[in-house]
Design an enzyme around this catalytic site. Structure first.
Site, PDB file in Angstrom:
ATOM      1  N   LYS A 195       0.656  -1.330   0.063  1.00  0.00           N
ATOM      2  CA  LYS A 195       0.046  -0.056  -0.044  1.00  0.00           C
ATOM      3  C   LYS A 195       0.700   1.153   0.139  1.00  0.00           C
ATOM      4  O   LYS A 195       0.651   2.158  -0.610  1.00  0.00           O
ATOM      5  CB  LYS A 195      -0.746   0.167   1.208  1.00  0.00           C
ATOM      6  CG  LYS A 195      -1.925   1.166   1.085  1.00  0.00           C
ATOM      7  CD  LYS A 195      -2.831   0.951   2.135  1.00  0.00           C
ATOM      8  CE  LYS A 195      -3.992   2.049   2.231  1.00  0.00           C
ATOM      9  NZ  LYS A 195      -5.199   1.720   3.122  1.00  0.00           N
ATOM     10  N   GLU A 201       9.694  -5.676   4.648  1.00  0.00           N
ATOM     11  CA  GLU A 201       9.626  -7.251   4.254  1.00  0.00           C
ATOM     12  C   GLU A 201       9.561  -7.274   2.598  1.00  0.00           C
ATOM     13  O   GLU A 201      10.387  -7.840   1.962  1.00  0.00           O
ATOM     14  CB  GLU A 201       8.782  -7.928   5.035  1.00  0.00           C
ATOM     15  CG  GLU A 201       8.940  -7.978   6.341  1.00  0.00           C
ATOM     16  CD  GLU A 201       7.902  -7.123   7.045  1.00  0.00           C
ATOM     17  OE1 GLU A 201       7.654  -7.423   8.289  1.00  0.00           O
ATOM     18  OE2 GLU A 201       7.581  -6.198   6.499  1.00  0.00           O
ATOM     19  N   GLY A 254      -5.805  -2.644   3.732  1.00  0.00           N
ATOM     20  CA  GLY A 254      -4.825  -4.056   3.381  1.00  0.00           C
ATOM     21  C   GLY A 254      -5.574  -5.397   3.444  1.00  0.00           C
ATOM     22  O   GLY A 254      -5.591  -6.262   2.330  1.00  0.00           O
ATOM     23  N   ARG A 255      -6.182  -5.444   4.467  1.00  0.00           N
ATOM     24  CA  ARG A 255      -6.848  -7.178   4.508  1.00  0.00           C
ATOM     25  C   ARG A 255      -7.997  -7.084   4.001  1.00  0.00           C
ATOM     26  O   ARG A 255      -8.868  -8.243   3.947  1.00  0.00           O
ATOM     27  CB  ARG A 255      -7.006  -7.631   6.087  1.00  0.00           C
ATOM     28  CG  ARG A 255      -7.878  -6.534   7.003  1.00  0.00           C
ATOM     29  CD  ARG A 255      -7.488  -6.812   8.588  1.00  0.00           C
ATOM     30  NE  ARG A 255      -7.944  -5.677   9.218  1.00  0.00           N
ATOM     31  CZ  ARG A 255      -7.383  -4.774   9.658  1.00  0.00           C
ATOM     32  NH1 ARG A 255      -6.500  -4.237   9.044  1.00  0.00           N
ATOM     33  NH2 ARG A 255      -8.015  -3.786  10.388  1.00  0.00           N
ATOM     34  N   GLU A 340      -6.871  -9.219  13.250  1.00  0.00           N
ATOM     35  CA  GLU A 340      -6.237  -8.091  13.170  1.00  0.00           C
ATOM     36  C   GLU A 340      -7.288  -6.796  13.332  1.00  0.00           C
ATOM     37  O   GLU A 340      -7.032  -5.844  13.585  1.00  0.00           O
ATOM     38  CB  GLU A 340      -5.404  -7.690  11.983  1.00  0.00           C
ATOM     39  CG  GLU A 340      -4.569  -6.556  11.776  1.00  0.00           C
ATOM     40  CD  GLU A 340      -3.681  -6.798  10.622  1.00  0.00           C
ATOM     41  OE1 GLU A 340      -2.542  -7.288  10.853  1.00  0.00           O
ATOM     42  OE2 GLU A 340      -3.927  -6.200   9.583  1.00  0.00           O
ATOM     43  N   HIS A 371      -8.036 -36.146  12.488  1.00  0.00           N
ATOM     44  CA  HIS A 371      -7.081 -36.995  12.999  1.00  0.00           C
ATOM     45  C   HIS A 371      -5.953 -36.219  13.764  1.00  0.00           C
ATOM     46  O   HIS A 371      -4.880 -36.756  14.099  1.00  0.00           O
ATOM     47  CB  HIS A 371      -6.340 -37.764  12.088  1.00  0.00           C
ATOM     48  CG  HIS A 371      -7.474 -38.826  11.468  1.00  0.00           C
ATOM     49  ND1 HIS A 371      -7.496 -40.131  11.856  1.00  0.00           N
ATOM     50  CD2 HIS A 371      -8.376 -38.555  10.169  1.00  0.00           C
ATOM     51  CE1 HIS A 371      -8.523 -40.572  11.124  1.00  0.00           C
ATOM     52  NE2 HIS A 371      -8.866 -39.790  10.208  1.00  0.00           N
ATOM     53  N   LYS A 485       7.489  -3.816  14.799  1.00  0.00           N
ATOM     54  CA  LYS A 485       8.410  -3.486  13.688  1.00  0.00           C
ATOM     55  C   LYS A 485       9.274  -2.296  14.073  1.00  0.00           C
ATOM     56  O   LYS A 485      10.372  -2.240  13.655  1.00  0.00           O
ATOM     57  CB  LYS A 485       7.310  -3.232  12.680  1.00  0.00           C
ATOM     58  CG  LYS A 485       6.736  -4.344  12.084  1.00  0.00           C
ATOM     59  CD  LYS A 485       5.317  -3.975  11.251  1.00  0.00           C
ATOM     60  CE  LYS A 485       5.605  -3.465   9.880  1.00  0.00           C
ATOM     61  NZ  LYS A 485       4.574  -3.201   9.176  1.00  0.00           N
TER      62      LYS A 485
END
Length: 513
Positions: A195, A201, A254-255, A340, A371, A485
């Site tokens: 964005k 990263e 963003g999400r 978030e 399982h 961060k």
């Protein structure tokens, strides 16, 4: 004197907790607690059935939660969301992901449609060979810039894949090397999704991708980059040609951004028609959410169940199990969307929240999960609400027995969680006893196609928003990701001291003095 919101909660707490067996004494319960959302499709199936009958929601609880929704002004806040008001109060922004699907303030919808047209032109130009032969795309992003594309590419490329897409988010170089190993540099594009176009990263991985292209004979690595960003000027500064920049609006979080140019890798992988179908499925949910009131509003009803279990029954987690390999990444996607958004400790007014907020979202894929973790769900001491997601139509062309066994296991697990019992021959062995009365909801899709995936994602977006309204919090900021961060940057710059444990760990790793 208590507020209307507090009074609504007090009234809800005063209602009796009835067992699922007792609730099913109502012969009309399945119909009352079910509902469908449908959309037009040119061919095939076109809807999702939602069933909350195996939850502890009752007519009385639904009435109580409707009173809570009225007290929190759910209708007004929903209208503010869908008309582009600045409901992200801490950041002073509108929240306009629905405008990407055609519902929102008219100027925002027009801008979204124009940016979609721009993206479509680039996608189709690439498919037609305008950038040379393109077989692979390495999509680099993190958080919402990666989770949504990874989910959609994984879900939709089993039957159709025009370009091989690899989504890389982790700064761990192993992740990027795996993508490099699967791609031919001569036929690979790189999408950089950020964005702000400053995410450390993402930009570090992008620089390494450019070096990989250059080291492997690509003479113009920057010419192989597509930028997906709300900061196009930053992308130009970084060296991306403006003709290969696909912007999206600052008001798209963003999400919630897969509907914008962040969806570029999806459109490139499966074609524009499939991307548009995903938008159409999401829009069908938007229309239902905007036009339906009270308990009949299915995302709101899901939020009622979430609030009941978190606030009134003390459940700290919610599990999601997709009985479909194509939805293997859906629990991961929901973790960010829900935790978030609603993992907050203060209200929109900055006051402490007066109860638990988002539960911990977790899950997996059936039948593998049976399982692994279902032992705890059936016989453990934790009460865990479960969502099951399945498709009536199979995703494979093998013997129908595969899909029949998959579905029967899905439905049987919900039935067993509710009914309980004792598997001992004499019915008396405590180790073989199942307490039952454990809740689950089921989302049964007619098929798992692009429209259905869009509908599932949009349903959970609106469910998340509704939960935020009922709790009085702002689900659209995410300051909780910033502190760590910042401290990482302080370590890199040698600008801060830390606790003795962290200091010793830095020294042990060769990162400290």
């Amino acid at each position: 004197m208590s507020s209307p919101v507090q009074s609504a909660w007090d009234n809800l707490r005063a209602l009796p907790n009835r067992t699922l067996v007792e609730l099913f004494e109502d012969g009309e319960r399945v119909g009352k607690m079910g509902g469908r959302i449908e959309w037009d499709a040119e061919e095939g199936s076109n809807g999702i059935l939602f069933d909350w009958s195996k939850t502890h929601l009752s007519d009385e609880l639904l009435g109580g939660f409707e009173a809570l929704a009225a007290a929190t002004d759910f209708g007004g806040k929903r209208a503010a969301l869908l008309t582009g008001e600045k409901i992200n109060v801490t950041e002073g922004r509108a929240v306009e992901h629905t405008a990407q699907r055609g519902i929102g303030a008219e100027p925002s919808v027009e801008e979204a449609m124009a940016l979609h047209a721009r993206m479509r032109m680039l996608v189709e130009a690439i498919h037609q060979g305008a950038l040379g032969e393109v077989k692979h795309l390495i999509h680099i992003g993190i958080g919402g810039s990666a989770l949504g594309p990874a989910l959609a590419v994984n879900a939709l490329t089993r039957d159709l894949e025009l370009v091989d897409v690899h989504v890389v988010s982790n700064i761990d170089g192993v992740a990027l090397e795996e993508a490099f190993a699967a791609c031919d540099p001569a036929t690979t594009l790189v999408a950089v999704a950020s964005k702000t176009f400053t995410t450390i990263e993402t930009m570090t991985n992008a620089q390494s991708a450019l070096k990989w292209l250059s080291d492997n004979g690509v003479t113009d690595p920057s010419g192989r980059v597509i930028a997906l960003t709300a900061s196009p000027e930053k992308a130009v500064e970084w060296g991306v040609d403006e003709t290969r920049i696909l912007p999206f609006a600052e008001s798209v979080g963003g999400r919630y951004s897969i509907w914008s140019s962040i969806g570029f890798p999806v459109a490139l992988a499966v074609g524009w028609d499939e991307f548009e179908a995903m938008l159409a499925g999401a829009r069908a949910v938007d229309v239902h959410f905007s036009e339906t009131e009270g308990r009949h509003n299915l995302p709101l009803r899901a939020a009622f169940a979430d609030q009941y279990y978190a606030r009134l029954r003390g459940c700290e987690t919610r599990a999601v199990f997709a009985y479909d390999e194509r939805l293997g990444l859906f629990p991961d996607y929901l973790q960010q969307l829900e935790m978030e958004s609603n993992g907050k400790r203060v209200t929109s007014e900055g006051e402490p929240v007066n109860g638990p907020t988002a539960p911990i979202t977790w899950g997996g894929v059936g039948t593998d999960a049976q399982h692994a973790v279902f032992q705890l769900l059936h016989q453990g001491t934790h009460l865990v609400p479960v969502d099951f997601i399945a498709s009536i139509a199979p995703g494979d062309a093998l013997d129908p027995a595969h899909h029949q066994i998959l579905l029967t296991n899905c439905f049987a697990q919900g039935a067993a969680l509710m009914a309980g019992g004792n598997m001992a021959a004499d019915g008396k062995d405590p180790a073989r006893a199942f307490p039952g009365d454990r809740p689950s909801a089921t989302m049964l899709c007619d098929d798992l196609d692009a429209a259905t995936l869009g509908a599932l994602i949009a349903f959970h977006e609106h469910r998340t928003f509704a939960n935020g309204v009922l709790m009085g919090i702002n689900p659209f900021d995410q300051f909780g990701v910033e502190l760590g961060k910042k401290m990482a940057k302080d370590i890199e710059g040698g600008e801060a001291s830390f606790d003795p444990s962290t200091t010793e760990l830095l020294k042990a790793a060769g990162l400290g003095g």
